[in-house]
Design an enzyme around this catalytic site. Structure first.
Site, PDB file in Angstrom:
ATOM      1  N   SER A 123       0.084 -31.271   1.922  1.00 46.74           N
ATOM      2  CA  SER A 123       1.340 -30.604   2.259  1.00 46.74           C
ATOM      3  C   SER A 123       1.344 -30.094   3.694  1.00 46.74           C
ATOM      4  CB  SER A 123       1.571 -29.414   1.314  1.00 46.74           C
ATOM      5  OG  SER A 123       0.515 -28.471   1.438  1.00 46.74           O
ATOM      6  N   HIS A 144       3.886 -36.656  -0.773  1.00 43.94           N
ATOM      7  CA  HIS A 144       3.821 -35.223  -1.029  1.00 43.94           C
ATOM      8  C   HIS A 144       4.702 -34.856  -2.213  1.00 43.94           C
ATOM      9  CE1 HIS A 144       4.817 -30.863   0.238  1.00 43.94           C
ATOM     10  NE2 HIS A 144       3.788 -30.886  -0.579  1.00 43.94           N
ATOM     11  N   GLU A 156       8.101 -36.370  -0.771  1.00 41.76           N
ATOM     12  CA  GLU A 156       8.202 -36.741   0.636  1.00 41.76           C
ATOM     13  C   GLU A 156       7.287 -37.938   0.892  1.00 41.76           C
ATOM     14  OE1 GLU A 156       9.188 -32.529   2.852  1.00 41.76           O
ATOM     15  OE2 GLU A 156       7.113 -32.903   2.278  1.00 41.76           O
ATOM     16  N   ASN A 194       8.649 -27.964   4.574  1.00 40.14           N
ATOM     17  CA  ASN A 194       7.914 -26.850   5.172  1.00 40.14           C
ATOM     18  C   ASN A 194       8.249 -26.638   6.639  1.00 40.14           C
ATOM     19  OD1 ASN A 194       6.563 -25.883   2.926  1.00 40.14           O
ATOM     20  ND2 ASN A 194       4.858 -27.301   3.171  1.00 40.14           N
TER      21      ASN A 194
END
Length: 514
Positions: A123, A144, A156, A194
């Site tokens: 991540s 991910h 992802e 993120n």
């Protein structure tokens, strides 16, 4: 390029919670699944736990009993990496350590065939860096998954600098066939979620550090006005302050300490004090037996004005005129000047624009809402110079519309507005840099972190110039680069209007209030 055939084996290395979840997803998609862990007993336990979950799904009627029995026979633990030789896809879910992961993939290359896809579930680490030194880096990519993998739809699909587009497409189609919602992403710090999510936390913490409002009030405004499922203070307490701050710090460091991603000192102090959130019994809020969550600041009742005048185009708040009329308050309108709502006492009610109330005579700012009809709370911002009558009329007006009102400090951009503007700006910049498409970013933010709208959807709703103008004003008042609007956002303001001339944007940005 087609998906990996269901008859092929999928292997998962790492038998922890995430590894088990990914294994379960692949298993229920019809693959034979192997779980490997450096601890053989943990691998066996992981495989057993996945079988148990599948059996419970059948017992609850969520899976056909015959399918559950078939699936239970297609998963087992692999004693060593050599047992993964016939896998078409190997997904790694081990500790977040570059050296550990690189050693693992180097060993896997000695075992699997050249056409086997190798994927990391990292991540936070660079996919490009993890692929360095591999003999066949073109077949290496990031997949991910979000925890819990069986429940959350987003994946992802991350292409490193050396990833072959055909390999990324094969992985994308495979994950899509598993019933997930994949999004394509370049190898950038934080990937999509993120990276783009940082302002949701950072702007709330900044308002708190600026003494604008307390955590409970900020959380309530973002939920009840902004439409977010949880406020950032409660959410980081759930995630863990240490975990959330580590992600923020990692993204900040990876972007060479860009002011756009500067961590919060207040959050750093929480981590240093051991107040990590729910897991430690205290974070921004207290937890445990007898702990009472603090209440948001809510204004007492005030009388609503009998009439108001809407001056100019209220833009994202245009729906307020109709809502005010529905509430029985007389509304007159004028197209010239503004934009603001003129109150009977000569004060003005103005949508957050990145300026401060102290700059003007008798102004109350109000925050952005996802939907002014459905919002149950509105934040107002005032200065010490705002008259008591004007504030009372503003509070009474929104209370008449059925809203709770939170009065915060004179914070430029307020809470929801500055958060949304920053999300829009980071998204525009990411799209311009080829990180991901606007559509994939919107999908990732809705599914990955439950945002009510994707940033580009917000942008379309508030108008092409709104975020740029707000950030431009914020940057003037809080210099240092954090709020400087990106070149990409500047260009978007012109891309949607071929008739805009070179001076129009500056004139709009400088148009005063009051």
């Amino acid at each position: 390029m087609t998906a990996i055939e269901r008859s092929r084996t999928v292997a998962v290395v790492g038998a922890g919670t995430m590894g088990q979840g990914i294994a379960q997803v692949a298993l229920l998609a019809g693959h034979r699944v192997l779980i490997h862990d450096i601890d053989g007993a943990l691998a066996a336990t992981g495989a057993s736990l996945v079988r148990d979950r599948v059996e419970r799904m059948a017992a609850k009627g969520r899976l056909d009993p015959a399918e559950a029995e078939d699936a239970a026979g297609r998963i087992r633990a692999a004693d060593g990496l050599a047992g993964l030789a016939d896998a078409a896809l190997v997904i790694e879910a081990v500790v977040e350590d570059v050296s550990v992961k690189r050693a693992l993939f180097a060993a896997l290359e000695e075992v699997v065939s050249p056409d086997t896809l190798l994927a990391t579930n990292t991540s936070s680490l660079s996919v490009t860096e993890l692929a360095a030194g591999l003999a066949h880096p073109g077949r290496f990519l990031g997949l991910h998954f979000f925890n819990p993998a069986p429940l959350l739809p987003l994946v992802e699909v991350v292409s490193g600098s050396a990833t072959d587009p055909a390999a990324a497409e094969r992985a994308y189609r495979t994950v899509l066939g598993w019933g997930k919602t994949p999004v394509r992403c370049a190898d950038t710090p934080g990937f999509i979620v993120n990276r783009i999510a940082r302002p949701f936390y950072a702007e709330a913490f900044a308002v708190y550090e600026e003494q604008g409002a307390d955590p409970a009030t900020i959380d309530a405004v973002l939920r009840e006005s902004g439409g977010f499922k949880m406020g950032p203070f409660a959410l980081t307490d759930l995630i863990g302050q240490d975990v959330n701050e580590a992600v923020t710090r990692s993204v900040w460091e990876s972007f060479f300490r860009s002011p756009k991603f500067t961590p919060s000192l207040a959050q750093r102090r929480l981590v240093q004090s051991g107040r990590l959130g729910r897991k430690s019994g205290h974070g921004w809020y207290p937890y445990g037996e007898g702990a009472q969550p603090p209440a948001p600041r809510t204004a007492g009742p005030e009388e609503a004005p009998a009439k108001v005048t809407v001056v100019g185009d209220l833009g994202p708040a245009a729906a307020l005129a109709g809502l005010i009329e529905e509430a029985g308050i007389a509304v007159t309108s004028t197209a010239h000047g503004g934009p603001y709502i003129q109150l009977p006492g000569e004060g003005q009610l103005v949508l957050a624009d990145g300026k401060t109330a102290v700059e003007f005579t008798d102004v109350v700012y109000f925050d952005l809402a996802l939907d002014y009809r459905d919002a149950t709370r509105i934040a107002l911002s005032v200065s010490a110079d705002t008259s008591e009558r004007t504030l009372a009329e503003a509070v009474g007006l929104f209370q008449k519309l059925g809203k709770k009102v939170s009065v915060i400090g004179d914070v430029p951009g307020m809470i929801v507005a500055r958060t949304v503007a920053m999300l829009i700006d980071l998204t525009a910049d990411a799209v311009a840099r080829g990180v991901a498409s606007a559509e994939d970013i919107d999908t990732a933010m809705r599914l990955g972190v439950n945002y009510p709208l994707g940033p580009s959807e917000w942008h379309a709703r508030v108008g092409r110039d709104w975020a740029y103008d707000l950030l431009h004003h914020l940057d003037e008042r809080c210099p240092g680069g954090r709020y400087a609007p990106s070149l990409a956002l500047f260009k978007l303001g012109y891309a949607d209007d071929g008739e805009a001339d070179g001076d129009e944007g500056d004139e709009a940005a400088e148009e005063g209030t009051g």
